[in-house]
Write an enzyme that holds these catalytic residues in place. Structure first.
Site, PDB file in Angstrom:
ATOM      1  N   LEU A   1       0.159   3.739   1.986  1.00 54.15           N
ATOM      2  CA  LEU A   1       0.522   4.166   3.106  1.00 54.15           C
ATOM      3  C   LEU A   1       1.041   3.599   4.105  1.00 54.15           C
ATOM      4  CD1 LEU A   1      -0.728   5.451   5.810  1.00 54.15           C
ATOM      5  CD2 LEU A   1      -2.179   3.296   6.044  1.00 54.15           C
ATOM      6  N   TYR A   2       1.875   2.377   3.098  1.00 57.58           N
ATOM      7  CA  TYR A   2       3.360   0.995   4.349  1.00 57.58           C
ATOM      8  C   TYR A   2       4.265   2.086   3.578  1.00 57.58           C
ATOM      9  CZ  TYR A   2      -0.695  -1.834   3.625  1.00 57.58           C
ATOM     10  OH  TYR A   2      -2.368  -2.783   4.622  1.00 57.58           O
ATOM     11  N   GLN A   3       4.313   2.753   2.560  1.00 56.73           N
ATOM     12  CA  GLN A   3       5.875   3.208   2.054  1.00 56.73           C
ATOM     13  C   GLN A   3       6.706   1.775   1.692  1.00 56.73           C
ATOM     14  OE1 GLN A   3       7.860   6.506   3.913  1.00 56.73           O
ATOM     15  NE2 GLN A   3       6.264   6.494   5.341  1.00 56.73           N
TER      16      GLN A   3
ATOM     17  N   ALA B   1       1.194  -0.722   0.552  1.00 56.00           N
ATOM     18  CA  ALA B   1      -0.191   0.182   0.301  1.00 56.00           C
ATOM     19  C   ALA B   1       0.829   1.234  -0.134  1.00 56.00           C
ATOM     20  CB  ALA B   1      -1.007   0.112   1.112  1.00 56.00           C
TER      21      ALA B   1
END
Length: 236
Positions: free
Chosen positions: A54-56, A52
Site C-alpha cells: 500500500l505504501y508503494q 507495505a
C-alpha cells in the site's frame, strides 16, 4: 551509529531490531527521496525497515538495499529485517501467495483508499492465516505476524493457528500506551512493534499531541534531548 538492540521472536530463531525505519509517507507514493532516505538509514546503521504494498515503498526499498550492498554499507540482504503487509484486498486465502510474490519482486500494485463498499466482505481469518503459514513453511518468509489486532482478534487467531504470530504491529505512543494489549501479547509471546510513535503529525490519522506534550517537552529540556529522543523506544 551504535548497534541497535534486538529482541528474540517466538517460534523462530530470528531476532528483530528494536528501532526500525518506517517507509510510509503521506500521501502514499514512491519517490527518489524515499530511496535516498532508506539508503542513508542503512548507512547509519538501521537494520529494520517497515514497508507495505500500500505504501508503494517496496520498490524504492529494494533499490536502496541493492545500492547499499554495492556501496558496502551491508554485505547481504540477510543483515536486514524487512516487514511488509497484505492490503485488505489481498486478505483472501488464494491471494496471499500472489501478494507476497509481488512484494518479493517489488511489483507495484493498485490499492484504493478508501475501500469500495462492494469490496467489504467478511474476513476469513482462519483461511488467510493458513495461507500465511504455508508461505512460511515453504520458505518465502521468515516470520509472519499481524497488524492492528486487538486482544479479541488475537484470541481468535491463536485458537486455530499452527504458527502463532511473531509480531503485532499497532499504533502506540506515550499518550496511547495500549497497556492491556501489550500485557496480552507478552503473556502469549507476541512481540509488539509500535508505528507512529511520535503521533504521526501531518497525516490524516495522526496529530501533534505527542510532539507538543508539555510533560515530554519538560523531560526533553531537562535531559537536553529532543522530544523524539525521550519518547518511545520500540519504534517504526
Amino acid at each position: 551509529m551504535k548497534s541497535i538492540p534486538e529482541a528474540s521472536l517466538s517460534c523462530t530463531d530470528k531476532t528483530i531490531p528494536l528501532v526500525g525505519f518506517g517507509t510510509a509517507v503521506y500521501p502514499l507514493q514512491p519517490s527518489q527521496t524515499m530511496r535516498e532516505s532508506i539508503l542513508r538509514a542503512i548507512q547509519l546503521g538501521y537494520r529494520h525497515f517497515d514497508s507495505a504494498a500500500l505504501y508503494q515503498s517496496e520498490q524504492p526499498l529494494g533499490e536502496a538495499i541493492t545500492k547499499s550492498i554495492e556501496k558496502g554499507f551491508i554485505t547481504s540482504r540477510d543483515q536486514l529485517f524487512i516487514t511488509s503487509k497484505l492490503w485488505c484486498s489481498a486478505a483472501h486465502h488464494d491471494l496471499v501467495l500472489p501478494a507476497l510474490q509481488n512484494s518479493l519482486n517489488s511489483t507495484p500494485g493498485k490499492y484504493e483508499v478508501p475501500i469500495k463498499e462492494e469490496d467489504i466482505v467478511p474476513f476469513d481469518l482462519k483461511s488467510v492465516w493458513e495461507a500465511m503459514e504455508e508461505c512460511k513453511n515453504v520458505g518465502l518468509t521468515k516470520s509472519i505476524g499481524v497488524s492492528n489486532f486487538s486482544c479479541k482478534k488475537l484470541q481468535q487467531l491463536l485458537a486455530t493457528a499452527n504458527i502463532p504470530p511473531a509480531v503485532n504491529q499497532v499504533e502506540m505512543n506515550p499518550l496511547w500506551q495500549q497497556k492491556k494489549l501489550r500485557e496480552f501479547c507478552e503473556r502469549n509471546g507476541i512481540h509488539v512493534t509500535a508505528y507512529s510513535p511520535l503521533g504521526a503529525k501531518g497525516t490524516i490519522w495522526g496529530s501533534s499531541q505527542v510532539m507538543e506534550c508539555d510533560v515530554l517537552n519538560d523531560i526533553a529540556i531537562a535531559r537536553e534531548k529532543t522530544v523524539a529522543q525521550v519518547g518511545p523506544i520500540n519504534q517504526i
